[in-house]
Design an enzyme around this catalytic site. Structure first.
Site, PDB file in Angstrom:
ATOM      1  N   ARG A  18      24.337  46.237 -12.453  1.00 39.92           N
ATOM      2  CA  ARG A  18      22.971  46.363 -13.004  1.00 39.92           C
ATOM      3  C   ARG A  18      21.992  45.315 -12.470  1.00 39.92           C
ATOM      4  NH1 ARG A  18      26.256  47.184 -17.311  1.00 39.92           N
ATOM      5  NH2 ARG A  18      26.524  49.387 -17.759  1.00 39.92           N
ATOM      6  N   LYS A  37       9.982  46.079  -3.064  1.00 42.91           N
ATOM      7  CA  LYS A  37      10.382  47.492  -2.950  1.00 42.91           C
ATOM      8  C   LYS A  37      11.699  47.568  -2.169  1.00 42.91           C
ATOM      9  CE  LYS A  37       5.865  49.739  -3.090  1.00 42.91           C
ATOM     10  NZ  LYS A  37       4.915  50.601  -2.358  1.00 42.91           N
ATOM     11  N   GLU A  71       1.174  46.193  11.107  1.00 40.94           N
ATOM     12  CA  GLU A  71       1.010  45.753   9.712  1.00 40.94           C
ATOM     13  C   GLU A  71       0.216  44.436   9.659  1.00 40.94           C
ATOM     14  OE1 GLU A  71       1.922  47.811   7.359  1.00 40.94           O
ATOM     15  OE2 GLU A  71       3.646  48.950   8.115  1.00 40.94           O
ATOM     16  N   LYS A  78      -0.128  39.715   1.445  1.00 40.16           N
ATOM     17  CA  LYS A  78       0.644  40.724   0.718  1.00 40.16           C
ATOM     18  C   LYS A  78       0.979  40.235  -0.691  1.00 40.16           C
ATOM     19  CE  LYS A  78       4.251  44.094   0.661  1.00 40.16           C
ATOM     20  NZ  LYS A  78       5.298  44.844   1.313  1.00 40.16           N
ATOM     21  N   GLU A 126       2.077  49.005  -8.269  1.00 40.13           N
ATOM     22  CA  GLU A 126       1.098  49.918  -7.683  1.00 40.13           C
ATOM     23  C   GLU A 126       0.491  50.851  -8.718  1.00 40.13           C
ATOM     24  OE1 GLU A 126       2.531  51.090  -3.804  1.00 40.13           O
ATOM     25  OE2 GLU A 126       1.051  52.691  -3.725  1.00 40.13           O
ATOM     26  N   ARG A 156      -2.647  47.316  -5.101  1.00 38.09           N
ATOM     27  CA  ARG A 156      -1.566  47.367  -4.109  1.00 38.09           C
ATOM     28  C   ARG A 156      -1.758  48.543  -3.150  1.00 38.09           C
ATOM     29  NH1 ARG A 156       4.897  45.925  -4.810  1.00 38.09           N
ATOM     30  NH2 ARG A 156       5.346  46.216  -2.613  1.00 38.09           N
ATOM     31  N   ASN A 182      -1.833  50.417   1.588  1.00 35.04           N
ATOM     32  CA  ASN A 182      -1.482  51.708   2.200  1.00 35.04           C
ATOM     33  C   ASN A 182      -2.513  52.162   3.227  1.00 35.04           C
ATOM     34  OD1 ASN A 182       0.847  52.000   0.719  1.00 35.04           O
ATOM     35  ND2 ASN A 182      -0.204  52.986  -0.988  1.00 35.04           N
ATOM     36  N   HIS A 186      -1.779  54.551   6.010  1.00 34.76           N
ATOM     37  CA  HIS A 186      -0.453  55.107   5.738  1.00 34.76           C
ATOM     38  C   HIS A 186      -0.475  56.557   5.280  1.00 34.76           C
ATOM     39  CE1 HIS A 186       0.925  51.075   6.376  1.00 34.76           C
ATOM     40  NE2 HIS A 186       2.175  51.365   6.068  1.00 34.76           N
ATOM     41  N   HIS A 190       1.903  58.232   7.587  1.00 36.36           N
ATOM     42  CA  HIS A 190       3.204  58.764   7.165  1.00 36.36           C
ATOM     43  C   HIS A 190       3.361  60.222   7.587  1.00 36.36           C
ATOM     44  CE1 HIS A 190       3.971  55.651   3.764  1.00 36.36           C
ATOM     45  NE2 HIS A 190       4.649  55.344   4.838  1.00 36.36           N
ATOM     46  N   HIS A 243       7.046  53.509  13.137  1.00 34.77           N
ATOM     47  CA  HIS A 243       6.174  53.445  11.966  1.00 34.77           C
ATOM     48  C   HIS A 243       4.812  52.797  12.308  1.00 34.77           C
ATOM     49  CE1 HIS A 243       5.014  52.989   7.778  1.00 34.77           C
ATOM     50  NE2 HIS A 243       4.827  51.705   7.979  1.00 34.77           N
TER      51      HIS A 243
END
Ligand SMILES: NC(=O)c1ccc[n+]([C@@H]2O[C@H](COP(=O)([O-])OP(=O)(O)OC[C@H]3O[C@@H](n4cnc5c(N)ncnc54)[C@H](O)[C@@H]3O)[C@@H](O)[C@H]2O)c1
Ligand SMILES: [Zn+2]
Length: 326
Positions: A82, A104, A146, A188, A198, A203, A207, A210, A214, A227
């Site tokens: 956990r 993330k 980035e 960041k 987010e 946040r 993006n 993106h 994406h 990417h």
């Protein structure tokens, strides 16, 4: 337990282990290299190895590699017993300036990228910029997308530093790399601190590029473009969309695009199908009720989030980019 892959561990493992072994009992688990191994199966391999090596609730996982290793190992740490501690030791530019910070973690499913995951912050991030000397050029440039994004979205001074030091960045002068990594992490972190999950929109500014990026990355089957190259296309499209909506001026657009070009990030996309990209944009997990939330820049260092972008503008700019990439 250190989680890495053969390539990274072969290049830099000794440096890490010599230092870790002085203070800790440690084991090593090597996962296969590449995005296609960012899977539940790899996470399970790590988890079984945690158990076999007797890791308990007080143990930690050290994720030693690029974003793939960081995401899978971070996810394993989030769920083993956990949740145990994770230390991120990112070794690509992308991982140092982006993926190792913000908590993330996750894996891909065959149905899509990053569909499974957890927020699990590292207790420590150790970014050694000397590791970046062994990155191949395309991987290095990939991370620069980035870096440039951070400047464009939130920090004009940082953006100007990139422009003024392009030659030194390309030569990978260590002091310049340190400045870049520290600057990006600060940018960041300042955003994540105020909007960890987010939910408030802040946040979401990260993006930038993106949404279209994406979709372009997916339309290329994740093989055609890296990417960073896909989000560079996304940034160029967003910049031109902002200009045609009267939100930003010519110079803001050209300076972004020139910065991206100087790191070989603008690639021809003639063979990609526009319809497929648009479809992907609408199926993005961040699209709500058929409306596309979109980040636009008013100027360098000043981005805004709009709740819905005029889809005809987006289609037009996408079309233009696919025909002649700026
Ligand atoms: N968690 C987040 O917030 C977040 C943010 C951005 C991206 N990501 C994820 O990150 C992943 C991409 O990460 P990446 O670009 O680092 O790719 P990657 O982890 O696949 O690394 C790229 C390649 O470089 C090699 N490599 C790593 N360090 C090296 C070094 N020092 N010298 C030589 N080679 C080295 C790797 O073995 C790999 O072959 C994607 O899965 C993406 O979804 C996550
Ligand atoms: Zn990104």
């Amino acid at each position: 337990m250190v989680v890495s892959n053969k390539k990274v561990f072969g290049l830099h493992g000794k440096k890490l282990m010599d230092s870790l072994k002085r203070h800790f009992d440690c084991s090593v688990y090597l996962m296969p290299d590449g995005e296609r191994f960012k899977t539940m199966k790899s996470a399970e391999g790590i988890l079984s190895s945690c158990a076999a090596n007797g890791l308990d609730r007080h143990s930690a996982i050290v994720a030693f590699g690029g974003g793939v290793v960081g995401d899978v190992a971070g996810f394993a740490a989030a769920v083993y017993m956990r949740g145990i501690k994770v230390v991120q030791v990112p070794t690509t530019l992308l991982a140092q300036v982006d993926s190792s910070v913000g908590g993330k973690t996750g894996v891909d499913l065959k149905e899509g990228k990053n569909l499974v995951g957890a927020f699990h912050h590292p207790v420590l991030v150790v970014a050694d910029t000397q590791m970046l000397q062994t990155l191949d050029e395309r991987e290095f440039d990939n991370g620069m997308a980035e870096v440039i994004k951070h400047g464009v979205v939130l920090d004009r001074e940082y953006f100007d530093y990139i422009i003024d030091n392009t030659g030194k960045i390309k030569a990978r002068e260590n002091s310049v790399l340190e400045h870049l990594v520290l600057g990006s992490v600060r940018i960041k972190a300042s955003v994540v601190v105020r909007d960890e999950k987010e939910t408030k929109g802040r946040r979401a500014l990260l993006n930038y590029g993106h949404t279209a990026g994406h979709a372009i990355e997916a339309a290329g089957g994740y093989r055609l473009l890296k990417h960073g190259e896909a989000i560079a296309a996304g940034m160029a499209i967003a910049a031109n969309a902002a200009k045609s909506l009267g939100i930003c001026g010519d110079t803001a657009v050209s300076s972004q695009i020139n910065a991206l070009k100087s790191f070989n990030l603008i690639k021809p996309l003639k063979n990609l199908e526009k319809g497929l990209i648009i479809k992907r944009i609408f199926s993005d997990k961040k699209a709500k009720d058929g409306k596309i939330r979109f980040v636009l820049t008013k100027d360098i260092g000043c981005a805004i989030l709009i709740e819905s972008i005029d889809i005809t503008v987006l289609k037009r700019e996408l079309d233009r980019f696919l025909n002649v990439p700026v």
